[in-house]
Each structure stands twice: as structure tokens, then as C-alpha cells.
Design a protein around this motif. Structure first.
Motif, PDB file in Angstrom:
ATOM      1  N   LEU A  87       0.828  -1.202   0.000  1.00  0.00           N
ATOM      2  CA  LEU A  87       0.000   0.000   0.000  1.00  0.00           C
ATOM      3  C   LEU A  87       0.863   1.253   0.000  1.00  0.00           C
ATOM      4  O   LEU A  87       0.571   2.233  -0.691  1.00  0.00           O
ATOM      5  N   ARG A  88       1.943   1.228   0.759  1.00  0.00           N
ATOM      6  CA  ARG A  88       2.822   2.384   0.837  1.00  0.00           C
ATOM      7  C   ARG A  88       3.457   2.692  -0.517  1.00  0.00           C
ATOM      8  O   ARG A  88       3.672   3.860  -0.869  1.00  0.00           O
ATOM      9  N   GLU A  89       3.746   1.650  -1.307  1.00  0.00           N
ATOM     10  CA  GLU A  89       4.304   1.867  -2.641  1.00  0.00           C
ATOM     11  C   GLU A  89       3.341   2.631  -3.537  1.00  0.00           C
ATOM     12  O   GLU A  89       3.767   3.371  -4.433  1.00  0.00           O
ATOM     13  N   ARG A  90       2.035   2.457  -3.304  1.00  0.00           N
ATOM     14  CA  ARG A  90       1.018   3.058  -4.161  1.00  0.00           C
ATOM     15  C   ARG A  90       0.424   4.318  -3.558  1.00  0.00           C
ATOM     16  O   ARG A  90      -0.095   5.165  -4.295  1.00  0.00           O
ATOM     17  N   ILE A  91       0.448   4.408  -2.242  1.00  0.00           N
ATOM     18  CA  ILE A  91      -0.114   5.567  -1.547  1.00  0.00           C
ATOM     19  C   ILE A  91       1.058   6.406  -1.057  1.00  0.00           C
ATOM     20  O   ILE A  91       1.645   6.127  -0.005  1.00  0.00           O
ATOM     21  N   THR A  92       1.413   7.399  -1.818  1.00  0.00           N
ATOM     22  CA  THR A  92       2.629   8.161  -1.550  1.00  0.00           C
ATOM     23  C   THR A  92       2.357   9.564  -1.021  1.00  0.00           C
ATOM     24  O   THR A  92       3.227  10.161  -0.388  1.00  0.00           O
ATOM     25  N   ALA A  93       1.170  10.099  -1.279  1.00  0.00           N
ATOM     26  CA  ALA A  93       0.868  11.468  -0.877  1.00  0.00           C
ATOM     27  C   ALA A  93       0.098  11.542   0.433  1.00  0.00           C
ATOM     28  O   ALA A  93       0.154  12.559   1.133  1.00  0.00           O
ATOM     29  N   THR A  94      -0.625  10.490   0.773  1.00  0.00           N
ATOM     30  CA  THR A  94      -1.507  10.484   1.941  1.00  0.00           C
ATOM     31  C   THR A  94      -0.904   9.617   3.032  1.00  0.00           C
ATOM     32  O   THR A  94      -0.390   8.532   2.758  1.00  0.00           O
ATOM     33  N   SER A  95      -0.978  10.082   4.281  1.00  0.00           N
ATOM     34  CA  SER A  95      -0.442   9.309   5.404  1.00  0.00           C
ATOM     35  C   SER A  95      -1.244   8.035   5.608  1.00  0.00           C
ATOM     36  O   SER A  95      -2.481   8.056   5.606  1.00  0.00           O
ATOM     37  N   LEU A  96      -0.535   6.924   5.796  1.00  0.00           N
ATOM     38  CA  LEU A  96      -1.169   5.674   6.188  1.00  0.00           C
ATOM     39  C   LEU A  96      -1.238   5.609   7.705  1.00  0.00           C
ATOM     40  O   LEU A  96      -0.249   5.880   8.393  1.00  0.00           O
ATOM     41  N   ARG A  97      -2.410   5.220   8.198  1.00  0.00           N
ATOM     42  CA  ARG A  97      -2.603   5.111   9.650  1.00  0.00           C
ATOM     43  C   ARG A  97      -2.640   3.648  10.063  1.00  0.00           C
ATOM     44  O   ARG A  97      -3.240   2.817   9.385  1.00  0.00           O
ATOM     45  N   GLY A  98      -2.020   3.345  11.184  1.00  0.00           N
ATOM     46  CA  GLY A  98      -2.128   2.033  11.810  1.00  0.00           C
ATOM     47  C   GLY A  98      -2.754   2.186  13.180  1.00  0.00           C
ATOM     48  O   GLY A  98      -2.454   3.131  13.914  1.00  0.00           O
ATOM     49  N   ALA A  99      -3.643   1.284  13.532  1.00  0.00           N
ATOM     50  CA  ALA A  99      -4.345   1.355  14.817  1.00  0.00           C
ATOM     51  C   ALA A  99      -3.695   0.414  15.823  1.00  0.00           C
ATOM     52  O   ALA A  99      -3.411  -0.743  15.514  1.00  0.00           O
ATOM     53  N   ILE A 100      -3.454   0.923  17.019  1.00  0.00           N
ATOM     54  CA  ILE A 100      -2.821   0.159  18.098  1.00  0.00           C
ATOM     55  C   ILE A 100      -3.824  -0.010  19.229  1.00  0.00           C
ATOM     56  O   ILE A 100      -4.330   0.984  19.767  1.00  0.00           O
ATOM     57  N   ARG A 101      -4.131  -1.231  19.594  1.00  0.00           N
ATOM     58  CA  ARG A 101      -5.097  -1.477  20.659  1.00  0.00           C
ATOM     59  C   ARG A 101      -4.359  -1.721  21.980  1.00  0.00           C
ATOM     60  O   ARG A 101      -3.952  -2.826  22.300  1.00  0.00           O
ATOM     61  N   SER A 102      -4.139  -0.696  22.723  1.00  0.00           N
ATOM     62  CA  SER A 102      -3.529  -0.771  24.047  1.00  0.00           C
ATOM     63  C   SER A 102      -2.192  -1.503  23.987  1.00  0.00           C
ATOM     64  O   SER A 102      -1.405  -1.306  23.054  1.00  0.00           O
ATOM     65  N   ASN A 103      -1.921  -2.355  24.965  1.00  0.00           N
ATOM     66  CA  ASN A 103      -0.700  -3.173  24.963  1.00  0.00           C
ATOM     67  C   ASN A 103      -1.024  -4.621  24.598  1.00  0.00           C
ATOM     68  O   ASN A 103      -0.379  -5.549  25.066  1.00  0.00           O
ATOM     69  N   LEU A 104      -2.035  -4.781  23.768  1.00  0.00           N
ATOM     70  CA  LEU A 104      -2.523  -6.108  23.416  1.00  0.00           C
ATOM     71  C   LEU A 104      -2.020  -6.520  22.043  1.00  0.00           C
ATOM     72  O   LEU A 104      -1.826  -5.687  21.165  1.00  0.00           O
ATOM     73  N   MET A 105      -1.858  -7.811  21.845  1.00  0.00           N
ATOM     74  CA  MET A 105      -1.550  -8.325  20.525  1.00  0.00           C
ATOM     75  C   MET A 105      -2.526  -9.454  20.230  1.00  0.00           C
ATOM     76  O   MET A 105      -3.717  -9.332  20.513  1.00  0.00           O
ATOM     77  N   ARG A 106      -2.077 -10.549  19.697  1.00  0.00           N
ATOM     78  CA  ARG A 106      -3.020 -11.604  19.358  1.00  0.00           C
ATOM     79  C   ARG A 106      -3.713 -12.146  20.603  1.00  0.00           C
ATOM     80  O   ARG A 106      -3.117 -12.251  21.672  1.00  0.00           O
TER      81      ARG A 106
END
Length: 504
Positions: A87-106
Motif C-alpha cells: 500500500l505504501r508503494e502506491r499511496i505516496t501522498a496520503t499518510s497511512l494510519r495504523g491502529a494500536i489497541r492498548s498493549n494487546l496483541m493476538r
């Protein structure tokens, strides 16, 4: 309603001497298909429209959350870090956001600081430039390490305050939380997140102005969902009363359990007197692709929901609702869905009315399902419920029903200690075990195990959707002669990139 809002906007414009711009954030690749498709959109489904989304004028594009990691690895056999890179290769002008859920993982288990910090580092290294961080108990110590890493790496940070209809969650509560995260972390944006669509128009008119006044020049975002049918109206009210940006999804992946429609919100905001810098034509192009994709895959599209006041009791999040429906169907008990939904409302109140955002919808629903299936309520207690009651996820803002607490502690697993153990660092042992693996691989193997990660399949960027004869002819007329078109039986497909595909 619209005339009143329009007059408020006109008064603001006259007072300031300029029209205010409302930005839209897109979550088609993240929250929208989580809410409608149980997070089953594959990476190759996203790539053909990534460039259009990049050029459409969104403030940022919400790309991936931990639930997307789970779905990518466990159900789609895809590497979620590869998704971000592509996605980053194709989306170069707009910031990509990632969501972090607290200190949790799988599996919603709290994890040590070192592995959470590495997760943020690798998300940033693969292309995430903005992090949306939430802790559903508003325990900011849980997210402090990740926020510090994100800011050190130069990423923008948005902190979500999750709306809850419960005693104590008044406007002053949210103002205090906003001031705390700004004072502690100097975050860029405060987000009022309404996962269950339970934020009412009336409450929007007091809460949004209170937050606007409290956060100064920081940006204010609204996220709401359409489960109760009022999401679009709440979004417009939030803009009028001080929100800078609204999270949306491109129709037809809007509405229903999902977010308000980007196309509709843009039109309505302009009608109220705001500027909205999105390209409607590109949004319609993306929407046409998504409609064909849904037809190809047999997936539902969002439909405006009827008003359902019962959802104000369950406050069950849109994405969680879709996942619950899928899980009950897979277990062969889809017919028990109404009983489970009713039980979710009871369990939530008995457990102290937690905010119904990750991870608590899944935890409350797990207990509700056990109660429905086993008859005697709380006779079977999932480990996560006991951990919640014992404070593994943080200090509980409201007390738990004393009788229910006794049942949980008495019937829960003896392997779950009533006092949460310390979270010791895990990276030294992981690096010793995976000496020849990249940090991306180390994290994925830690979360999902070697066998699952060994089975991941690289993405082939050759996907296209079915085209009708009319669309094909129209497309050929617009297409430069050097572009290659291939017709594939049994359907007719137009290759957007001139490549080949095994998707029929």
C-alpha cells in the motif's frame, strides 16, 4: 435540522471571515470491511484502488489494525506487513494510519513493553506514518511505551477516547482524559471514538464543544458507526460543533455496521457551508470497484440501518458484531444470535459497563455465549473474563456486581492468578530463538507460531473484478491503445494493469 446547522455554520463563517474546511479520513481498507466483511478483504483486493484513494484528497488512510493482522494470517494466509509495504508503494501522498489497541496483541493478551515497542517500530518501518492509539479502559500507562516510540520515529499520534453510555462517563470525564493525554504525550489529535454507534445527536452537541475547548489547537476527530441509523447525522453535528475531521468509508462499504459514507458526508458538509477537499469522481470510481468486488465475492454491502434503541444497551461495536455473526454461523448456532445479543447487554452491565471497544466486545460476547449455551450463567468462564475482573487489562472504572465477581473467580480457571503477574521482557529470548529472522518475522512468529507463518503466501498483484459488456466497451473507448486488455472465460474481465489473473 439542516437549516439550523446551516445557520450555525453561516454564523461561524461570518464571525471568522472564512469557511472552515472539514477533512475526511478513509477507513475502507480497515474498519469498513471489518464491520461488513469480518475483515476478509485481501491485500490484492486493495491494490487496484490504492492510487485512487491516495489521489482522492483524504487527510489520512486507515490501513491496518491488529484485528487485520489476525485475519490476514489466520484466515487469508497473508503477511500483514507485506500489505502495508504494498500500500505504501502506491499511496505516496496520503499518510497511512495504523491502529494500536492498548498493549494487546493476538488473542487480547497484554504483552510486555519491549514487544509492543518493536511492533510500533516495524509498523513505522513498513510505511505507517500515523498511529491511532486506544485503550478502552483509558489506562494511559498501557499505551505510553508505544506512543513514545511513535513520536521518536516522527510519526503523528492520535489518541482515541472511546464513548460509553455508563455512569461516570460524562463530558467532564472525557475532557479530563483529553487533557491528560495531551499533557503527558503532546499528541497531535484527539479522537472521539463511537465504536457502537451509541453517541446521540444531543450528546454530540455538548461533548464535542467541551473537547474542542479543552484541547486548544490540537485536531479533533470523530469516529462513529451507523448501527443505530444515526451515524451520518452525528457526524454532521460533530463537524458543526468543532470537529476537524470525520472518519468515513467509501460507499458501498459504508452504513450498516460500518462508518458513514464518504460520498454522502462530503456532499452534506458542503451543503452546510464547509469546504471538503475530496474528489467526488474518484470516490465514485472506488465505490464502483467495491460494488463489483462485493458481487464477485458474494459479500454484503452496507445498507442504512433502521433505528434500533436496543443497541444503546449492548453498545456492541460494528466490526465485533459482524465477527460474532460469522463465528456463531461457523459454530452452527446462528439461530442463537438474538439470545446472545440480549445476554451481551446483561453481561456488560454486570461486569461494570466496560467501553465496548477492543478487546471488550469479544470478552463480553464470549461470556454471553457461554451463558446462553450452558444455561447456568457464569458456570463456564473464559480466561479473558477472569483476567478482566482481576485487573489484567487495567484498573476498572466502575465496580463489578459482587455476586457476579464471586462466580467469575469461583468458576474461572485456576491457572489464571487473581493478581496479575509482571510482564517480563520477551525480546531477548525471541532474538535468541529466531537468530536468522527479520524483526517482522520475529513478531509474526511470536504472535501466530512458526507453522502458520511458514504457510503464508506472497501477494500476487493481478486481481481484477468482473466487468459487464457495457462497461467493457466504455472502458475500451477511454483506454489508450497501448494498454492491453484480456478477455477471460467464463466471465469477461478488464485487467486494470494489463496483467493476468487466475481470479474468475
Amino acid at each position: 435540522m439542516l437549516s439550523t446547522l446551516r445557520s450555525l455554520v453561516a454564523a461561524e463563517t461570518a464571525r471568522t471571515g472564512k469557511r472552515r474546511t472539514i477533512d475526511l479520513v478513509d477507513s475502507t481498507f480497515r474498519d469498513a470491511h471489518q464491520c461488513l466483511w469480518a475483515t476478509r478483504m485481501r491485500t490484492e483486493h486493495m491494490l487496484p484502488i490504492a492510487k485512487q484513494l491516495d489521489e482522492a484528497g483524504f487527510h489520512s488512510i486507515d490501513a491496518l489494525a491488529l484485528v487485520g493482522f489476525d485475519a490476514s494470517v489466520l484466515f487469508l494466509n497473508q503477511d500483514p506487513f507485506e500489505r502495508v509495504r504494498l500500500l505504501r508503494e502506491r499511496i505516496t501522498a496520503t499518510s497511512l494510519r495504523g491502529a494500536i489497541r492498548s498493549n494487546l496483541m493476538r488473542s487480547f493478551f497484554p504483552q510486555a513493553d519491549d514487544v509492543n515497542e518493536l511492533f510500533v517500530e516495524r509498523m513505522a518501518a513498513n510505511g505507517i506514518r500515523e498511529f491511532g492509539v486506544l485503550d478502552s479502559l483509558h489506562c494511559w500507562d498501557n499505551v505510553a511505551p508505544g506512543i513514545r516510540v511513535a513520536k521518536r520515529l516522527g510519526a503523528k499520534v492520535l489518541v482515541g477516547l472511546v464513548f460509553n453510555l455508563a455512569p461516570g462517563y460524562d463530558d467532564d470525564f472525557y475532557v479530563r482524559q483529553a487533557r491528560e493525554v495531551i499533557d503527558r504525550f503532546d499528541v497531535d489529535t484527539i479522537c472521539l471514538g463511537d465504536a457502537g454507534g451509541s453517541l446521540t445527536v444531543e450528546r454530540t452537541r455538548t461533548l464535542v464543544p467541551a473537547l474542542r475547548a479543552a484541547i486548544g489547537d490540537k485536531r479533533l476527530e470523530l469516529i462513529t458507526h451507523c448501527l443505530t441509523g444515526t451515524g451520518p447525522q452525528v457526524a454532521l453535528e460533530a463537524a458543526v460543533y468543532g470537529a476537524d475531521q470525520i472518519m468515513t468509508a467509501v460507499d458501498p462499504l459504508a452504513n450498516g455496521n460500518s462508518l458513514p459514507s464518504a460520498q454522502m458526508i462530503a456532499r452534506d458538509l458542503r451543503a452546510l457551508g464547509f469546504d471538503v477537499n475530496v474528489d467526488d469522481r474518484l470516490l465514485d470510481d472506488v465505490g464502483a470497484y467495491l460494488g463489483k468486488l462485493a458481487d464477485d465475492l458474494g459479500y454484503p454491502v452496507g445498507v442504512p440501518a433502521e433505528f434500533d434503541p436496543s443497541l444503546y444497551q449492548t453498545q456492541y461495536a460494528g466490526g465485533a458484531m459482524t465477527n460474532l455473526e460469522a463465528q456463531l454461523k461457523q459454530a452452527g448456532i446462528a439461530d442463537r444470535m438474538p439470545a446472545v445479543i440480549e445476554e451481551i447487554g446483561r453481561v456488560r452491565e454486570e461486569l461494570g459497563s466496560p467501553v465496548m471497544a477492543t478487546p471488550f466486545p469479544a470478552i463480553v460476547a464470549a461470556q454471553a455465549v457461554m451463558n446462553v449455551l450452558h444455561g447456568e450463567r457464569y458456570s463456564v468462564v473464559p480466561d479473558e473474563v477472569k483476567k478482566y475482573v482481576c485487573g489484567y487489562y487495567g484498573e476498572l472504572p466502575l465496580p463489578i456486581d459482587a455476586d457476579i465477581k464471586d462466580r467469575v473467580l469461583g468458576n474461572g480457571s485456576r491457572d489464571v492468578a487473581e493478581t496479575p503477574p509482571p510482564l517480563d521482557p520477551v525480546l531477548p529470548a525471541l532474538r535468541s530463538r529466531y537468530r536468522n529472522q527479520s524483526d517482522d518475522q520475529l513478531l509474526l512468529r511470536y504472535m501466530y507460531g512458526d507453522q502458520k507463518i511458514d504457510g503464508l503466501v506472497p501477494v500476487e498483484d493481478t486481481f481484477s473484478v468482473q466487468q459487464s459488456i457495457v462497461e467493457l466497451v466504455a472502458g475500451l473507448a477511454r483506454m489508450p491503445s497501448k494498454r492491453r486488455v484480456r478477455l477471460v472465460a467464463p466471465g469477461i474481465e478488464l485487467r486494470a494493469n494489463g496483467g493476468s489473473s487466475d481470479h474468475d
